[in-house]
Design an enzyme around this catalytic site. Structure first.
Site: not given
Ligand code: CMP
Length: 464
Positions: A214, A218, A254-255, A364
């Site tokens: 994050h 990203h 967004h993050d 996302d």
């Molecule tokens: N390649 C991935 N493998 C596992 N989890 C993922 C992956 N990409 C995104 N995520 C999950 O998807 C979520 C989307 O919201 P967040 O960005 O809060 O946190 C992210 C991760 O927890």
């Protein structure tokens, strides 16, 4: 270089508060001796005053001086008597270009570099380079590479990792600024390019680069994916320019300020954000409020009527909140119902907004739909972040969160589950809505990647 007129001035005789330092940065008085070439830092320190700069504006130093001060500016060095309590603006670019009192490598300049952020340090180094040096040639190579990459920014196989290296870690600013121009948003909304850049610099700085996943890379990746989706005929021909603006701002912010741990961790550790947002969409609410605060701080939309601005901020929140992965089924069910009934009308603003929410969600979590070369890097990063949270939980005697235990979970296992249960259901519906070659391309990558993650010969550590 234009100077922002509405910059807040630091208080003259009080220490700079920490939050101002964080956002705006501050330079010690030692720097100003290099600038003026006159009194030593010790002498200057006897006077009250300070030097500040705005992290969003790389071109200007602000000097706040108390008392009767002899000043020699970066131009022809005619001494000027500063009025008591004077507030002097210094053109930072001219300061660097002018070789007068400042010599590259001189003590003042070195200390100046030390205090600059990575981003600003790079820029100032660039300005100092002589046109004929070999480093300058290297810069040209990098600039050309960045330009060549930007020419293909609409490609699904765009290598965001290479782009970030080519831009020296400034991928978010460079790419998003370019996309605003590409989509004509800068012209349509009469956006001040300097304010836009300031906004993006602040956004980039508010991502935590220490997070393996994050971070601003990203956000840049999501913004590039969003641009690809916005170019799909179903969206390109129906979305308003306001929708496009919102979509890009939502993708890039967004993050914001993501701490690298999930909501469960914040709730269980009694974090103040969890209390503030009542344990519900805690991170997403925080990202949204950070985005609003940077929009307001940059003044990017100040020229728009207040009702439009408030409306944009509300809709921005609704797009960012849609990225809460725990709410995926709710959004997907609504989207699926419309697709089943075939009643999705892009002329209806509320339907368009739902589509934008789904687009935001797709952008996302699209990393498993990228080509293996990119997808596998994202997988390593996200797993590293999960496992780091698990390590912290173990260290503090807490129960380890799901997917966060490096002893019992594996990248391949996490990826296979994420693709099957989260990504594929979303992208299947997306493909029903926007049945284009890009959608098929993404689903094909998803299947190839899933096959690789579930092939025990390639991932012997995968639990059965
Ligand atoms: N390649 C991935 N493998 C596992 N989890 C993922 C992956 N990409 C995104 N995520 C999950 O998807 C979520 C989307 O919201 P967040 O960005 O809060 O946190 C992210 C991760 O927890």
């Amino acid at each position: 270089m234009e100077v922002c007129s509405q910059l807040p001035v630091l208080p003259l005789d009080r220490p700079v508060p920490q939050h101002v330092l964080r956002r705006r940065g501050a330079i010690s008085l030692g720097t100003s001796s290099a600038l003026f070439g006159g009194p030593s830092p010790r002498q200057l320190c006897k006077r009250r005053g300070g030097v500040s700069y705005n992290s969003a504006d790389q071109a200007v130093l602000y000097l706040h001086l108390l008392g009767d001060v002899k000043q020699r500016g970066p131009g022809p060095s005619e001494p000027v008597r500063g009025a008591p309590h004077s507030h002097v603006k210094v053109d930072y670019q001219r300061f660097h270009c002018h070789q007068g009192p400042v010599r590259p490598g001189a003590r003042g300049l070195k200390s100046h570099h030390r205090r600059l952020s990575f981003q600003r340090g790079l820029k100032s180094r660039h300005l100092l380079q002589r046109p004929s040096g070999p480093q300058h040639l290297l810069d040209q190579v990098y600039n050309c590479q960045v330009q060549c990459m930007l020419d293909k920014v609409d490609s699904w196989d765009f290598d965001i990792f290479m782009f970030d290296r080519a831009t020296n870690g400034n991928g978010l600013v460079t790419l998003t600024f370019h996309l605003f121009l590409q989509l004509g948003l800068t012209r349509l909304f009469r956006l001040d390019p300097i304010k836009l850049r300031s906004f993006l610099v602040m956004v980039q700085a508010d991502y935590h680069q220490r997070n393996p996943y994050h971070n601003s890379l990203h956000a840049t990746d999501v913004t590039q994916a969003m641009y690809c989706f916005l170019r799909q005929p179903k969206l390109a021909t129906t979305l308003s320019s306001c929708d496009m603006l919102l979509a890009l701002v939502a993708a890039v912010t967004h993050d914001l300020d993501h701490p690298g741990v999930n909501q469960g961790f914040l709730v269980r550790t009694g974090h103040h954000l969890a209390a503030l947002y009542k344990n519900s969409s805690v991170l997403e609410s925080h990202h949204w409020r950070c985005a609003v605060s940077l929009l307001r701080e940059s003044g990017l939309l100040d020229h728009l009527p207040i009702t439009d601005r408030l409306n944009l901020e509300e809709r921005l929140g609704s797009l960012i909140l849609a990225t809460d992965i725990s709410q995926q089924n709710r959004y997907l069910a609504r989207f699926r119902e419309h697709l089943d009934r075939e009643d999705l009308s892009m002329a209806d603003p509320s339907h368009r907004h739902l589509v934008l929410q789904i687009t935001m969600k797709c952008a996302d979590i699209c990393n498993p739909c990228r080509v293996w070369r990119l997808c596998s890097q994202w997988s390593s990063r996200v797993t590293a972040e999960f496992f780091h949270q698990g390590d912290v939980e173990k260290k503090h005697g807490m129960a380890v969160s799901p997917l966060c235990d490096r002893l019992s979970d594996s990248t391949a296992h996490i990826q296979a589950g994420f693709i099957r249960h989260v990504v594929e259901p979303l992208f299947r519906e997306w493909c029903r809505f926007s049945c284009t070659s890009l959608s098929h391309h993404m689903l094909a990558h998803l299947q190839t990647n899933l096959d690789r993650w579930t092939d025990p010969s390639q991932h012997p550590e995968t639990p059965p």
